[in-house]
Write a protein that holds these residues in place. Structure first.
Motif, short mmCIF file in Angstrom:
data_model
loop_
_atom_site.label_atom_id
_atom_site.label_comp_id
_atom_site.label_asym_id
_atom_site.label_seq_id
_atom_site.Cartn_x
_atom_site.Cartn_y
_atom_site.Cartn_z
N LEU A 181 20.58 -10.01 20.40
CA LEU A 181 21.97 -10.49 20.35
C LEU A 181 22.36 -11.18 21.66
CD1 LEU A 181 23.61 -7.47 18.50
CD2 LEU A 181 22.99 -9.71 17.56
N ASN A 182 21.92 -10.62 22.79
CA ASN A 182 22.21 -11.24 24.08
C ASN A 182 21.57 -12.62 24.19
OD1 ASN A 182 23.61 -8.95 24.82
ND2 ASN A 182 22.00 -8.16 26.16
N GLN A 183 20.32 -12.73 23.75
CA GLN A 183 19.62 -14.01 23.81
C GLN A 183 20.26 -15.03 22.87
OE1 GLN A 183 18.25 -13.46 26.70
NE2 GLN A 183 16.35 -14.48 26.14
N LYS A 184 20.69 -14.56 21.72
CA LYS A 184 21.36 -15.46 20.77
C LYS A 184 22.63 -16.02 21.41
CE LYS A 184 23.57 -15.70 16.30
NZ LYS A 184 24.09 -14.99 15.15
N ASN A 185 23.39 -15.17 22.07
CA ASN A 185 24.62 -15.61 22.72
C ASN A 185 24.34 -16.54 23.90
OD1 ASN A 185 26.28 -14.23 20.93
ND2 ASN A 185 26.25 -12.37 22.17
N LYS A 186 23.23 -16.33 24.56
CA LYS A 186 22.87 -17.15 25.72
C LYS A 186 22.50 -18.57 25.28
CE LYS A 186 20.56 -15.40 29.03
NZ LYS A 186 19.55 -14.78 29.89
N GLY A 187 21.60 -18.68 24.31
CA GLY A 187 21.16 -19.99 23.83
C GLY A 187 20.09 -20.60 24.71
N LEU A 188 19.37 -21.55 24.15
CA LEU A 188 18.24 -22.17 24.82
C LEU A 188 18.67 -22.96 26.06
CD1 LEU A 188 15.23 -22.82 24.96
CD2 LEU A 188 15.66 -24.75 23.42
N LYS A 189 19.73 -23.71 25.95
CA LYS A 189 20.14 -24.56 27.06
C LYS A 189 20.43 -23.74 28.32
CE LYS A 189 23.18 -28.48 27.91
NZ LYS A 189 24.22 -29.32 27.32
N THR A 190 21.19 -22.66 28.17
CA THR A 190 21.50 -21.80 29.30
C THR A 190 20.24 -21.14 29.85
OG1 THR A 190 23.71 -21.39 28.44
CG2 THR A 190 22.88 -19.80 30.05
N TYR A 191 19.38 -20.69 28.95
CA TYR A 191 18.12 -20.07 29.37
C TYR A 191 17.28 -21.04 30.20
CZ TYR A 191 13.51 -17.93 29.14
OH TYR A 191 12.28 -17.39 29.46
N LEU A 192 17.16 -22.26 29.73
CA LEU A 192 16.37 -23.26 30.46
C LEU A 192 16.95 -23.50 31.85
CD1 LEU A 192 15.61 -25.85 27.63
CD2 LEU A 192 14.09 -24.11 28.56
N LEU A 193 18.27 -23.57 31.93
CA LEU A 193 18.91 -23.77 33.24
C LEU A 193 18.68 -22.57 34.16
CD1 LEU A 193 22.27 -25.38 32.11
CD2 LEU A 193 20.45 -26.49 33.43
N GLU A 194 18.84 -21.36 33.62
CA GLU A 194 18.64 -20.14 34.41
C GLU A 194 17.21 -20.03 34.94
OE1 GLU A 194 21.87 -17.16 32.25
OE2 GLU A 194 19.72 -16.79 32.01
N GLU A 195 16.27 -20.41 34.11
CA GLU A 195 14.85 -20.26 34.45
C GLU A 195 14.26 -21.51 35.11
OE1 GLU A 195 13.15 -17.34 34.12
OE2 GLU A 195 15.06 -16.48 33.46
N ALA A 196 15.08 -22.56 35.22
CA ALA A 196 14.64 -23.85 35.78
C ALA A 196 13.40 -24.38 35.04
CB ALA A 196 14.38 -23.75 37.27
N LEU A 197 13.50 -24.38 33.70
CA LEU A 197 12.41 -24.84 32.85
C LEU A 197 12.81 -26.09 32.09
CD1 LEU A 197 11.33 -21.46 31.17
CD2 LEU A 197 10.06 -22.72 32.91
N THR A 198 11.81 -26.89 31.77
CA THR A 198 12.02 -27.98 30.83
C THR A 198 11.70 -27.46 29.43
OG1 THR A 198 9.73 -28.74 30.93
CG2 THR A 198 11.27 -29.68 32.57
N VAL A 199 12.07 -28.21 28.42
CA VAL A 199 11.72 -27.83 27.05
C VAL A 199 10.21 -27.74 26.92
CG1 VAL A 199 11.79 -28.54 24.63
CG2 VAL A 199 13.83 -28.76 26.04
N GLU A 200 9.51 -28.71 27.49
CA GLU A 200 8.05 -28.73 27.44
C GLU A 200 7.46 -27.44 28.03
OE1 GLU A 200 4.40 -30.65 26.61
OE2 GLU A 200 6.29 -31.72 26.47
#
Length: 117
Positions: A82-101
């Motif tokens: 549920l926490n990850q769902k609320n966070k979403g991919l975009k926020t996760y990528l920013l937090e982790e400094a990751l690209t989609v690739e």
């Protein structure tokens, strides 16, 4: 995400391969497919094995038809999802400094590691 279509298909196939090596979350019979607890449209959780519920084909059909229900028994797992769902991919990528690739590559590595065990 269209430019990553081939990688997405590969990840989807790997998730199903993993699920088919498990036992059904509901009956304990050998699983035949993996059901996404949080829907496949959630790209952050789409390939997270904690979001995959191994089921038989009949159970999967019944779940989608609304004739069979289940809950995640582990409250920590459920809260994580549920926490990850609320966070979403975009926020996760920013937090982790990751690209989609990089995210797709990491997702693949995690699933392959589980398949090797």
């Amino acid at each position: 995400m269209k430019r990553y279509a081939a990688k997405i298909r590969e990840l989807d196939a790997l998730v199903q391969k993993w699920a088919c090596r498990q036992r059904s979350y509901i009956s304990g019979y050998p699983a035949q497919c993996g059901h996404h607890y949080i829907g496949r449209s959630d790209m952050l959780l789409r390939w997270d094995l904690r979001n995959i519920i191994p089921l038989t084909f009949d159970e999967h059909r019944l779940v989608h038809d609304g004739m069979l229900q289940f809950e995640i028994l582990n409250p920590f797992r459920k809260q994580f999802l549920l926490n990850q769902k609320n966070k979403g991919l975009k926020t996760y990528l920013l937090e982790e400094a990751l690209t989609v690739e990089e995210f797709l590559k990491q997702s693949r590595q995690k699933i392959v590691k589980e398949l090797e065990q």
